[in-house]
Design a protein around this motif. Structure first.
Motif, short mmCIF file in Angstrom:
data_model
loop_
_atom_site.label_atom_id
_atom_site.label_comp_id
_atom_site.label_asym_id
_atom_site.label_seq_id
_atom_site.Cartn_x
_atom_site.Cartn_y
_atom_site.Cartn_z
N LYS A 218 0.85 -1.19 0.00
CA LYS A 218 0.00 0.00 0.00
C LYS A 218 0.89 1.24 0.00
O LYS A 218 1.82 1.35 0.80
N ASP A 219 0.60 2.18 -0.91
CA ASP A 219 1.32 3.45 -0.93
C ASP A 219 0.90 4.28 0.28
O ASP A 219 -0.30 4.42 0.55
N ILE A 220 1.90 4.83 0.99
CA ILE A 220 1.61 5.64 2.17
C ILE A 220 2.53 6.86 2.17
O ILE A 220 3.53 6.91 1.46
N ASN A 221 2.17 7.84 2.97
CA ASN A 221 2.99 9.03 3.19
C ASN A 221 3.34 9.03 4.67
O ASN A 221 2.45 8.98 5.51
N SER A 222 4.63 9.06 5.00
CA SER A 222 5.07 9.01 6.39
C SER A 222 5.81 10.29 6.76
O SER A 222 6.56 10.84 5.96
N ILE A 223 5.60 10.72 7.99
CA ILE A 223 6.29 11.89 8.54
C ILE A 223 6.91 11.45 9.86
O ILE A 223 6.22 10.89 10.72
N TYR A 224 8.21 11.65 10.00
CA TYR A 224 8.90 11.24 11.21
C TYR A 224 10.15 12.09 11.40
O TYR A 224 10.60 12.78 10.49
N GLU A 225 10.71 12.02 12.61
CA GLU A 225 11.95 12.72 12.88
C GLU A 225 13.11 11.76 12.69
O GLU A 225 13.09 10.62 13.18
N TRP A 226 14.11 12.19 11.94
CA TRP A 226 15.30 11.38 11.71
C TRP A 226 16.52 12.28 11.72
O TRP A 226 16.58 13.26 10.99
N GLU A 227 17.46 11.97 12.60
CA GLU A 227 18.70 12.73 12.74
C GLU A 227 18.44 14.22 12.92
O GLU A 227 19.05 15.07 12.27
N GLY A 228 17.46 14.53 13.79
CA GLY A 228 17.17 15.91 14.15
C GLY A 228 16.31 16.69 13.19
O GLY A 228 16.06 17.87 13.40
N LYS A 229 15.85 16.06 12.11
CA LYS A 229 15.02 16.75 11.12
C LYS A 229 13.70 16.03 10.96
O LYS A 229 13.63 14.81 11.04
#
Length: 98
Positions: free
Chosen positions: A30-41
């Motif tokens: 399933k195509d999804i859009n993810s938002i997360y913090e990685w390496e301070g960004k």
């Protein structure tokens, strides 16, 4: 088990190998859009969610396989025990190894 991959081509390759190696009875993409913090960004990416229908006894084999195949340095590998209708579970048991 649920994981994610960076693109559809790689996700399909992983899904087909899981079926071929009998580590899964079915794999949904399933195509999804993810938002997360990685390496301070804060990062926003389009990715493919991979849902793997398998047996709990194959959990360790699946984890080893996914760690080798997934594009991420820290891949998402989430699993839980599930219950299903008897005939569906019989199909999963017949379709997978062990």
């Amino acid at each position: 088990m649920i994981s994610t991959e960076l693109n559809k081509k790689s996700a399909k390759k992983i899904a087909k190998l899981l079926i071929k190696k009998k580590l899964a009875a079915c794999v949904s993409l399933k195509d999804i859009n993810s938002i997360y913090e990685w390496e301070g960004k804060v990062v926003e990416v389009n990715e493919v969610e991979i849902t793997i229908k398998s047996k709990l006894e194959l959990k360790n084999d699946l984890i080893v396989f996914l760690r080798k195949m997934l594009s991420y340095d820290l891949p998402q590998i989430v699993y839980k025990k599930f219950k299903s209708e008897k005939n569906y579970m019989n199909w999963i048991n017949k379709s997978c190894l062990k």
